[in-house]
Design an enzyme around this catalytic site. Structure first.
Site, PDB file in Angstrom:
ATOM      1  N   GLU A  39     -60.557 120.294  96.631  1.00  0.00           N
ATOM      2  CA  GLU A  39     -61.050 121.184  95.481  1.00  0.00           C
ATOM      3  C   GLU A  39     -62.505 121.055  95.916  1.00  0.00           C
ATOM      4  OE1 GLU A  39     -60.653 118.929  91.572  1.00  0.00           O
ATOM      5  OE2 GLU A  39     -62.010 120.138  90.706  1.00  0.00           O
ATOM      6  N   ARG A 265     -53.716 106.703 101.252  1.00  0.00           N
ATOM      7  CA  ARG A 265     -54.819 107.319 101.394  1.00  0.00           C
ATOM      8  C   ARG A 265     -55.912 106.538 102.157  1.00  0.00           C
ATOM      9  NH1 ARG A 265     -56.657 109.656  97.014  1.00  0.00           N
ATOM     10  NH2 ARG A 265     -58.948 109.218  97.304  1.00  0.00           N
ATOM     11  N   LYS A 275     -65.322 111.145  95.606  1.00  0.00           N
ATOM     12  CA  LYS A 275     -66.285 112.286  95.206  1.00  0.00           C
ATOM     13  C   LYS A 275     -67.376 111.713  94.027  1.00  0.00           C
ATOM     14  CE  LYS A 275     -63.274 115.501  96.045  1.00  0.00           C
ATOM     15  NZ  LYS A 275     -62.651 116.785  96.337  1.00  0.00           N
TER      16      LYS A 275
HETATM   17  P1  ATP Z   1     -61.824 112.057  95.627  1.00  0.00           P
HETATM   18  O1  ATP Z   1     -60.925 111.025  95.294  1.00  0.00           O
HETATM   19  O2  ATP Z   1     -62.724 111.627  96.721  1.00  0.00           O
HETATM   20  O3  ATP Z   1     -62.108 112.897  94.618  1.00  0.00           O
HETATM   21  P2  ATP Z   1     -59.617 114.027  95.956  1.00  0.00           P
HETATM   22  O4  ATP Z   1     -58.340 113.542  96.558  1.00  0.00           O
HETATM   23  O5  ATP Z   1     -60.168 114.225  94.568  1.00  0.00           O
HETATM   24  O6  ATP Z   1     -60.830 113.097  96.525  1.00  0.00           O
HETATM   25  P3  ATP Z   1     -59.395 116.420  97.145  1.00  0.00           P
HETATM   26  O7  ATP Z   1     -60.617 117.574  97.188  1.00  0.00           O
HETATM   27  O8  ATP Z   1     -58.526 116.867  95.943  1.00  0.00           O
HETATM   28  O9  ATP Z   1     -60.297 115.184  96.767  1.00  0.00           O
HETATM   29  O10 ATP Z   1     -58.601 116.168  98.388  1.00  0.00           O
HETATM   30  C1  ATP Z   1     -58.248 117.127  99.401  1.00  0.00           C
HETATM   31  C2  ATP Z   1     -57.322 116.340 100.297  1.00  0.00           C
HETATM   32  O11 ATP Z   1     -57.854 115.160 100.815  1.00  0.00           O
HETATM   33  C3  ATP Z   1     -56.110 115.925  99.592  1.00  0.00           C
HETATM   34  O12 ATP Z   1     -54.940 116.368 100.029  1.00  0.00           O
HETATM   35  C4  ATP Z   1     -56.220 114.412  99.291  1.00  0.00           C
HETATM   36  O13 ATP Z   1     -55.098 114.014  99.348  1.00  0.00           O
HETATM   37  C5  ATP Z   1     -57.024 114.060 100.645  1.00  0.00           C
HETATM   38  N1  ATP Z   1     -57.905 113.137 100.604  1.00  0.00           N
HETATM   39  C6  ATP Z   1     -58.935 112.638  99.603  1.00  0.00           C
HETATM   40  N2  ATP Z   1     -59.110 111.525  99.885  1.00  0.00           N
HETATM   41  C7  ATP Z   1     -58.504 110.844 100.907  1.00  0.00           C
HETATM   42  C8  ATP Z   1     -58.399 109.716 101.303  1.00  0.00           C
HETATM   43  N3  ATP Z   1     -59.267 108.611 101.017  1.00  0.00           N
HETATM   44  N4  ATP Z   1     -57.636 109.353 102.420  1.00  0.00           N
HETATM   45  C9  ATP Z   1     -56.909 110.244 102.742  1.00  0.00           C
HETATM   46  N5  ATP Z   1     -56.717 111.643 102.370  1.00  0.00           N
HETATM   47  C10 ATP Z   1     -57.602 111.747 101.379  1.00  0.00           C
HETATM   48 MG    MG Z   2     -58.855 115.520  93.359  1.00  0.00          MG
END
Ligand code: ATP
Ligand code: MG
Length: 560
Positions: A39, A265, A275
C-alpha cells in the site's frame, strides 16, 4: 573469495516446495506469477524486503514473473511520493517487474461492475448502519453476529442506493456495501464483510473520479485474479481471510483462480517494522527523516551502507516459515559484514586522534608507504600514503600504565606502525586538563615493513596511523542501533526505548586517498568496521562517512 558459511542461497522453503510441485504437476502451464502488493502509505522497511525477495525470488528462480502492484484503495493515506520511493527501493534491491507495474486503482471500474453483479445476484446489499453499529452487530469470537436491519433490502433498492453512493449523494459513512454471507460464521471475516465505503477524498491517481472505494480483501483477491497471479503470498495475519479470498475467486467471473499462501512476517530485534510507527518516528523528529541511516527503511539501510546483495543474503539466511519468530539484529549485521568483507577496499582512519611524534624522523620529510587495497585480493591493487614526523594514532592505542596483556604503545614499549616502521615510545606529555595530548617515540630505520630486516623485530602490537600533516579530515557518523532494547515497546511506549546514543558525529583523520571517495562507495576502515561515503552529504574532496557496521558484534557481550 567464497562467502562464509551461508546456507545454500535460495534454499528451499514450504512455498518454494508448493511452487515446484505445481509446476511439476502442470497446474500452471503459463508459469509461476507472483506479485508484491504494497500500500503506498509509507516507505518500505526491512520486513518488506523479505516479501520482495520471496515474491521476486520465486519468479526469478522458476522462470516466471512478479508483478509490482500498488494496493491503492485508501486515498487519505496514500501519496505519489510513497509510490516513487517504493519503486526505487524495489529496484535498488535488485528486482525488476518489467512491464508489470499495476495499481489496484486501474481496476476500479471492473471492481465496481463486479459489485453491481453481486448486488443483482442478491449476494451483496447496501447497509445503512453506522461504523460503530456495524462493529456492535458483528459479534465476537465467542458470540455470533446479528443481521443488520438493512440486510433484507431487495436488489433493485440496493442497486439504486449503490449508484447514488457512487454519484456522491451521500456523505462519508452514510452507507456501505456488504456481502450477504453469514452473520453467524465462526470466522468473523465472513460475517457480511464490507466491500465498499464512501470516501470524499481525492485519490493520488484517480483524482475526484470516485467517492466510493473498494476495501482491501475484495480488491486484493480480484486484482490477483485479473492479473492471473498463481501464488498470492502474504503474511500470516491474512490466514483467516483466506476463505473470503476464495469466496471472491469462486463467485466472480474472473479469468484465473489464484491461491493464497501465508508465511510468517519478519520481526527484527532492536527495530520497529510497522509503517505507522516509522511515520511517528519521522514526524516526531526522533530521526532525520525516512532515510536516516538508523531507520529500518530500505532508504535508511541504503544510506547506512547496507548493500542489496547483503539484504538478499540476509533474506536467504532467515528463510521463510509459517511460525512467527524474532530474528536477532545481529543476523542482519553479520550478513552485511559477510557481503562487504570480500569487496570493501581497506583504508586507515583514526577516529579518536592522539598525536604521535617520531623524534628521529626529519621535520618536513615524508616517506611513501603502501598497502594492499584488500588483503586477499591482489587484483584490487595497492594504495599509498605518506609517513611523516607527526602522526595521528587512536587514543586507545596508548596507555600510560599498560594493563596486563596490552601490546600497544606505552612508555618504553615497541609497536609496529602498520605498513611502516617499528617505533619505541620515549615519552608523553599531558595538558593542563590532565589528558595526554602527545606521545613521543623513535623509529627503527631497519624495521620497515616488507624489507628483509623487518622480521627481526618481534612486536605484538600493530597499530594504524594517519599522517598529521598530510592526512584528510572528514566527518564520520558513528551509528548504533536505534533502540536500546531487543523488543521496543514491550513494557512501555516504544519511543521510550530509543537508544539515546544511536548517533555520534566526530571528525576523523583519514589516509589521503579517501578524498576521492564517491558517494555510496564503501570501505573497511582497518580495525574499526565498514563505512560508506554518505549518499546525500558526501562530496569528492570532502567526504562524509557513515558507520555501516563494526567489525565485531559489540552487542553480544551486552547480552542483548
Ligand atoms: P506495515 O505493518 O508496516 O504497515 P503492511 O503489511 O501494512 O506493513 P503493505 O504495504 O500492505 O504493508 O505490505 C506489502 C507486502 O509486504 C504485504 O504482502 C505484506 O504482507 C508484506 N510485509 C509487510 N511487512 C512485512 C514483514 N514484517 N515481513 C514480511 N512481509 C511483510
Ligand atoms: Mg497494510
Amino acid at each position: 573469495m567464497p562467502k562464509p558459511t551461508a546456507p545454500a542461497p535460495h534454499g528451499s522453503n514450504f512455498i518454494r516446495n508448493v511452487v515446484e510441485e505445481d509446476l511439476r504437476s502442470g497446474r500452471h502451464p503459463g508459469g509461476v506469477v507472483t506479485r508484491f502488493p504494497p500500500e503506498p502509505n509509507g516507505y518500505l522497511h526491512i520486513g518488506h524486503a523479505k516479501s520482495i525477495c520471496l515474491n521476486f525470488g520465486l519468479a526469478r528462480d522458476f522462470g516466471g514473473r512478479c508483478h509490482m502492484r500498488f494496493d491503492d484503495t485508501n486515498p487519505e493515506k496514500e501519496e505519489t511520493e510513497y509510490v516513487e520511493s517504493i519503486l526505487r527501493s524495489v529496484r535498488w534491491l535488485g528486482f525488476d517487474w518489467g512491464e508489470h507495474l499495476h495499481y489496484a486503482s486501474d481496476y476500479f471500474d471492473r471492481l465496481y461492475a463486479f459489485a453491481e453483479l453481486l448486488i443483482e445476484r442478491g449476494q451483496a446489499y447496501v447497509d445503512s448502519l453506522s461504523a460503530e453499529q456495524i462493529r456492535e452487530y458483528r459479534g465476537t469470537l465467542t458470540e455470533p453476529g446479528r443481521d443488520s436491519p438493512w440486510r433484507a433490502r431487495e436488489p433493485a433498492e440496493n442497486i439504486d442506493l449503490f449508484r447514488r453512493m457512487r454519484a456522491g449523494e451521500f456523505p462519508d459513512g452514510a452507507h456501505v456495501l456488504r456481502l450477504r454471507l453469514d452473520m453467524a460464521s465462526p470466522n468473523i471475516n465472513l460475517r457480511d464483510p464490507v466491500i465498499y465505503r464512501i470516501r470524499h477524498h481525492p485519490h493520488h491517481r484517480t483524482g475526484d473520479r470516485w467517492c466510493v472505494y473498494p476495501l482491501y480483501d475484495y480488491t486484493h483477491a480480484v486484482s490477483d485474479a485479473l492479473e492471473s497471479i498463481t501464488h498470492s503470498v502474504c503474511t500470516l495475519e491474512f490466514e483467516a481471510h483466506r476463505p473470503l479470498y476464495d469466496w471472491f475467486v469462486e463467485n466472480l467471473p474472473l479469468p484465473s483462480r489464484p491461491h493464497q499462501y501465508e508465511f510468517a512476517r519478519l520481526n527484527l530485534t532492536y527495530a520497529v517494522l510497522s509503517k505507522r510507527r516509522l511515520i511517528e518516528l519521522v514526524e516526531g523528529g526522533h530521526v532525520d527523516g525516512w532515510d536516516d541511516p538508523r531507520m529500518p527503511t530500505l532508504v535508511g539501510v541504503r544510506r547506512r551502507g547496507y548493500t542489496p546483495e547483503g539484504m538478499q543474503l540476509f533474506c536467504d539466511r532467515i528463510g521463510v516459515s509459517k511460525a512467527d519468530s524474532w530474528i536477532d539484529m545481529s543476523v542482519l549485521e553479520q550478513a552485511i559484514r559477510d557481503d562487504l568483507e570480500p569487496r570493501a577496499p581497506r583504508a586507515c582512519v583514526v577516529l579518536d586522534p592522539l598525536r604521535l611524534v617520531i623524534e628521529n624522523f626529519p621535520e618536513g620529510g615524508a616517506e611513501a608507504c603502501s598497502a594492499p587495497c584488500h588483503p586477499h585480493r591482489p587484483e584490487l591493487g595497492r594504495r599509498e600514503f605518506p609517513l611523516t614526523r607527526e602522526l595521528w594514532i587512536e587514543r586507545e592505542d596508548f596507555a600510560e600504565v599498560p594493563p596486563k596483556g596490552y601490546f600497544r604503545l606505552s612508555p618504553g614499549a615497541m609497536v609496529r606502525l602498520r605498513y611502516g616502521y617499528v617505533v619505541r615510545c620515549t615519552g608523553y606529555e599531558r595538558g593542563e586538563d590532565g589528558q595526554v595530548h602527545t606521545v613521543r617515540c623513535e623509529y627503527l630505520p631497519d624495521s620497515r615493513s616488507g624489507t628483509p630486516g623487518a622480521d627481526a623485530y618481534k612486536v605484538k602490537g600493530n597499530i594504524h596511523w594517519v599522517s598529521a600533516s598530510r592526512g584528510l579530515r572528514a566527518q564520520v557518523r558513528l551509528y548504533d542501533r536505534l533502540f536500546a532494547v531487543p523488543h521496543p515497546g514491550a513494557t512501555r511506549d516504544y519511543r521510550d526505548d530509543l537508544n539515546p546514543d544511536s548517533r555520534r558525529v566526530i571528525d576523523a583523520w583519514c589516509e589521503p586517498g579517501l578524498a576521492a571517495a564517491l558517494p555510496e562507495q564503501r570501505f573497511q576502515f582497518e580495525r574499526h568496521g565498514y563505512f560508506v561515503a554518505d549518499l546525500r552529504d558526501s562530496r569528492p574532496g570532502a567526504p562524509v562517512f557513515n558507520l555501516t557496521v563494526s567489525l565485531k558484534d559489540s552487542w553480544s557481550k551486552a547480552g542483548g
